[in-house]
Scaffold this active site. Sequence first.
Site, short mmCIF file in Angstrom:
data_model
loop_
_atom_site.label_atom_id
_atom_site.label_comp_id
_atom_site.label_asym_id
_atom_site.label_seq_id
_atom_site.Cartn_x
_atom_site.Cartn_y
_atom_site.Cartn_z
N SER A 280 0.79 -1.24 0.00
CA SER A 280 0.00 0.00 0.00
C SER A 280 0.82 1.29 0.00
O SER A 280 0.23 2.37 -0.04
CB SER A 280 -0.96 0.01 1.20
OG SER A 280 -2.02 -0.90 0.97
N LYS B 200 -0.04 3.79 -2.60
CA LYS B 200 -1.07 4.83 -2.45
C LYS B 200 -0.48 6.24 -2.32
O LYS B 200 -1.20 7.23 -2.47
CB LYS B 200 -1.98 4.49 -1.27
CG LYS B 200 -2.86 3.29 -1.57
CD LYS B 200 -3.52 2.73 -0.32
CE LYS B 200 -4.34 1.49 -0.70
NZ LYS B 200 -4.57 0.58 0.41
N SER C 296 -5.70 3.21 5.00
CA SER C 296 -5.19 2.58 3.77
C SER C 296 -6.32 1.95 2.96
O SER C 296 -6.21 0.83 2.47
CB SER C 296 -4.12 1.54 4.11
OG SER C 296 -3.33 1.24 2.99
N LYS D 104 3.59 6.57 5.06
CA LYS D 104 2.63 5.53 4.65
C LYS D 104 3.16 4.13 4.90
O LYS D 104 4.32 3.83 4.62
CB LYS D 104 2.31 5.68 3.15
CG LYS D 104 1.23 4.74 2.63
CD LYS D 104 -0.15 5.14 3.12
CE LYS D 104 -1.22 4.11 2.80
NZ LYS D 104 -1.16 2.92 3.67
#
Length: 297
Positions: free
Chosen positions: A70, A73, A132, A248
């Site tokens: 993720s 993202k 997320s 992140k």
Amino acid sequence: MKNGIKGIRRVSAVAVAAGAVLTAGAFTAPAQAATLKTPTIAAKGGFVMNNGTGKSLFTKAADTRRSTGSTTKIMTARVVLAQPNLNLDSKVTVQKAYSDYIVNNDWASSARLIVGDKVTVRQLLYGLMLPSGCDAAYALADKFGSGSTRDARVKSFIGKMNSTAKSLGLTNTHFDSFDGIGKGANYSTPRDLTKLASNAMKYSTFRTVVKTKSTKQKVTTKSGGYRYMSWTNTNALLGSYSGTLGVKTGSGPEAKYCLVFAATRGGKTVIGTVLASSSVANRTADAKKLMDYSFKK
């Protein structure tokens, strides 16, 4: 007796001399301790740089391509924020396809968007980066891609992700999904992801979102009423490491446990990435070790 006194004086002189050596040693010890030991991390790849100068502070397989989970993202958000005439308060209606996508993908994390609700682009960015949400990522790709069908719009959005990577000089990066749940061609490197995050941090909205520990957002329901959505950031550095700015987390069966991180201390900002760490706890520990080390360099 006189000889005895002389003997005592000699012994005392030796003791004083020995004390002087010990004292001198005490003063030289900190200088030896100042030699920084390069940290060992559980992650298979890592990279840290000084965000102000771009200078590399730590590398470990920094240019080896790996699945990114993720952390993908970050690029999803970056593409959205670069849209011309972007209106962060424009509303997007949550489609059944977004929730079906979560149901059909075992590794898809969710912002728990509810079909029929109207959420703003700004709120979708929070849903994307804090819990997320792959549903939020889908909604953004559908909104900002071009085409007459959803599939075409998603394909177009992923194309924008790749063209942005190219424009930023990320030569070891490729995306085949909007959220990191790829089909084998979703990869990057610690160095590339760090450069991407550094670029994304130039957007004030991105900076605000990724340093948010939790948020409660008011969204419009299908019937015209409202409900509150509560989202908590998956980044354990927030609240546990002084000066953390974001960025992140990521995980997946191939990606293992990833983290892109940034922090500021004493006017110095460091930013970095660990890929393929061995657990959630270890990716956080890896990041802390690397930041501690980098702030001293």
